[in-house]
Scaffold this motif. Sequence first.
Motif, PDB file in Angstrom:
ATOM      1  N   LEU A 195       0.297  13.519  -4.905  1.00  0.00           N
ATOM      2  CA  LEU A 195       0.498  14.286  -6.210  1.00  0.00           C
ATOM      3  C   LEU A 195       1.626  13.966  -6.854  1.00  0.00           C
ATOM      4  CD1 LEU A 195      -0.295  17.846  -4.940  1.00  0.00           C
ATOM      5  CD2 LEU A 195      -1.958  16.337  -5.875  1.00  0.00           C
ATOM      6  N   ALA A 196       2.686  13.486  -6.384  1.00  0.00           N
ATOM      7  CA  ALA A 196       3.905  13.200  -7.067  1.00  0.00           C
ATOM      8  C   ALA A 196       3.756  12.120  -8.390  1.00  0.00           C
ATOM      9  CB  ALA A 196       4.944  12.649  -5.965  1.00  0.00           C
ATOM     10  N   ALA A 227     -10.461  17.409 -14.960  1.00  0.00           N
ATOM     11  CA  ALA A 227     -11.295  16.821 -13.879  1.00  0.00           C
ATOM     12  C   ALA A 227     -10.529  16.135 -13.047  1.00  0.00           C
ATOM     13  CB  ALA A 227     -12.227  16.172 -14.736  1.00  0.00           C
ATOM     14  N   LYS A 228      -9.510  15.154 -13.752  1.00  0.00           N
ATOM     15  CA  LYS A 228      -8.483  14.617 -13.032  1.00  0.00           C
ATOM     16  C   LYS A 228      -7.771  15.349 -11.854  1.00  0.00           C
ATOM     17  CE  LYS A 228      -5.676  11.286 -11.496  1.00  0.00           C
ATOM     18  NZ  LYS A 228      -6.326  10.104 -10.407  1.00  0.00           N
ATOM     19  N   LEU A 229      -7.347  16.443 -12.251  1.00  0.00           N
ATOM     20  CA  LEU A 229      -6.547  17.321 -11.578  1.00  0.00           C
ATOM     21  C   LEU A 229      -7.318  17.954 -10.309  1.00  0.00           C
ATOM     22  CD1 LEU A 229      -4.446  19.500 -13.810  1.00  0.00           C
ATOM     23  CD2 LEU A 229      -3.767  17.777 -12.472  1.00  0.00           C
ATOM     24  N   SER A 231     -10.009  16.237  -8.824  1.00  0.00           N
ATOM     25  CA  SER A 231     -10.278  15.246  -7.917  1.00  0.00           C
ATOM     26  C   SER A 231      -9.100  14.911  -7.051  1.00  0.00           C
ATOM     27  CB  SER A 231     -10.489  13.873  -8.914  1.00  0.00           C
ATOM     28  OG  SER A 231      -9.496  13.491  -9.332  1.00  0.00           O
ATOM     29  N   LEU A 232      -7.970  15.276  -7.415  1.00  0.00           N
ATOM     30  CA  LEU A 232      -6.785  15.144  -6.547  1.00  0.00           C
ATOM     31  C   LEU A 232      -6.830  15.403  -5.049  1.00  0.00           C
ATOM     32  CD1 LEU A 232      -3.971  15.331  -9.181  1.00  0.00           C
ATOM     33  CD2 LEU A 232      -4.829  13.467  -7.874  1.00  0.00           C
ATOM     34  N   ALA A 233      -7.780  16.701  -4.763  1.00  0.00           N
ATOM     35  CA  ALA A 233      -7.874  17.299  -3.792  1.00  0.00           C
ATOM     36  C   ALA A 233      -8.433  16.480  -2.745  1.00  0.00           C
ATOM     37  CB  ALA A 233      -8.702  18.651  -3.706  1.00  0.00           C
ATOM     38  N   ALA A 234      -9.626  15.759  -3.162  1.00  0.00           N
ATOM     39  CA  ALA A 234     -10.178  14.939  -2.294  1.00  0.00           C
ATOM     40  C   ALA A 234      -9.282  13.548  -2.060  1.00  0.00           C
ATOM     41  CB  ALA A 234     -11.560  14.401  -3.180  1.00  0.00           C
ATOM     42  N   ASP A 235      -8.599  13.081  -3.045  1.00  0.00           N
ATOM     43  CA  ASP A 235      -7.609  12.312  -2.860  1.00  0.00           C
ATOM     44  C   ASP A 235      -6.553  12.521  -1.560  1.00  0.00           C
ATOM     45  OD1 ASP A 235      -8.821  10.901  -5.128  1.00  0.00           O
ATOM     46  OD2 ASP A 235      -6.984  11.296  -6.398  1.00  0.00           O
ATOM     47  N   VAL A 236      -6.230  13.884  -1.589  1.00  0.00           N
ATOM     48  CA  VAL A 236      -5.508  13.980  -0.494  1.00  0.00           C
ATOM     49  C   VAL A 236      -6.146  13.829   0.825  1.00  0.00           C
ATOM     50  CG1 VAL A 236      -3.972  15.968   0.402  1.00  0.00           C
ATOM     51  CG2 VAL A 236      -3.851  15.411  -1.931  1.00  0.00           C
ATOM     52  N   GLU A 237      -7.300  14.482   1.052  1.00  0.00           N
ATOM     53  CA  GLU A 237      -7.933  14.393   2.062  1.00  0.00           C
ATOM     54  C   GLU A 237      -8.351  12.946   2.592  1.00  0.00           C
ATOM     55  OE1 GLU A 237     -11.740  16.790   1.913  1.00  0.00           O
ATOM     56  OE2 GLU A 237     -11.046  18.086   0.386  1.00  0.00           O
ATOM     57  N   ARG A 238      -8.435  12.214   1.577  1.00  0.00           N
ATOM     58  CA  ARG A 238      -8.791  10.739   1.842  1.00  0.00           C
ATOM     59  C   ARG A 238      -7.561  10.216   2.483  1.00  0.00           C
ATOM     60  NH1 ARG A 238     -12.202  10.716  -2.458  1.00  0.00           N
ATOM     61  NH2 ARG A 238     -10.629  10.092  -3.813  1.00  0.00           N
ATOM     62  N   ALA A 239      -6.419  10.113   1.804  1.00  0.00           N
ATOM     63  CA  ALA A 239      -5.099   9.896   2.270  1.00  0.00           C
ATOM     64  C   ALA A 239      -4.782  10.212   3.675  1.00  0.00           C
ATOM     65  CB  ALA A 239      -3.937   9.990   1.359  1.00  0.00           C
TER      66      ALA A 239
END
Length: 409
Positions: A195-196, A227-229, A231-239
Amino acid sequence: MNILLVDDEPLVRTSMARMIAHLAPAHRIAEAEDGEEALEALEAEPFDLVITDIRMPAVNGLELAKRIRAKWPELFVVMLTGHADFQYAQEAIRYQVTEYLLKPVSIDHIQSVIATAEQELKQRRSAELVGRLRTRSLLEKRVQDLFYELPLPYYDESLFPPFDRFALYTFRVSEAGELGRTARFAIKNVAEDVLAPVGAPVVVAADRAVTAVLFVPPGGGEAVDDAKLRSLAADVERAAKQSAKLETAGAFGGVSAELRDLKALYRRSVEGLGEELGDAHAVEPEAACASADGAGAAADGQMHRIVRAALELIGERYAEELTLTSIAEALYVSPNYLSSLFKAETGSTFTHHLTKARMTKAKQLLRETNLKIYAICEQVGYADQAHFSRMFKTLEGMSPYEYRTKTNI
């Protein structure tokens, strides 16, 4: 450390650069032929130490020191001159010059200057780190308070980073017990990293979940839409899956520009993970009060979550060969960071808390059992009975045998 050498004599600059490179090869050295070129270099990149001649064309050393003190007050400045002129020394003192050296400068003098600057920089950065950790810990606590709509003191509003809106996410992992606690800290670190780049994340890890509030800076909204905000939840899950090998479920609570909406967004994210999650960030009383010295220092929930977890681990594993490094590894943080947190949050060191926990248990065994002192020594994590007895007497003012005799009367 970044060092800037300023002298209009090329041979002097080159000689000094070689001397410093030999004494302290880890430092980066740059050169300038006069004060004007030095100011351009200072504008272009940060430096920690400037070693400058006094007599130079254009901008001389004293003028350079004056301008440095006005614009970069924390920078260390050392004056060099071939003229033993008391007036120069007085001027140098006016501009808070660190040291005033006569040419030719000896290796010992240069070594001393560098060592002094290094030590002061280290102390300054340590103090700054402790200050940042205190502020960060309090901000996390205030954000957590807002999950439950607790009153926010007006003076605490300055703690929050500048923002025109914020997004909220909650993550849950399936692991339980110590593994679950470790996993939550790993998710916290992953969430902060992901998120940073978008804004200023404040991530709270508690007993059953991790909640991240991402503050989007003013003007950032044009580049980051809702929409970008989301999508960040899925980005954290993948990371989390890639870097920490953790399967986690995330829920997006929404976006708002008002802090008073934090509770609603938090509840929405919790519901998105399943109603059984309940108050994911409620601190269990027993866990909150688990401090190494039994004082219940974290009972009010204000202690940093990493320190709380570290104290819990000390309480559980005091009999093992426990070190700051092993605790830091278990919590997915660096030993230096954990050490600074302990000092900032409790005013004491990790070693103090570990010793206190061991001695508390030793006193209990001395009062309530007939175990030999050497056996008690082993049960509380000491291999050397003499060392154990010395530590006990230092803390309690009497030997283990005298304590047992006194308390069994």
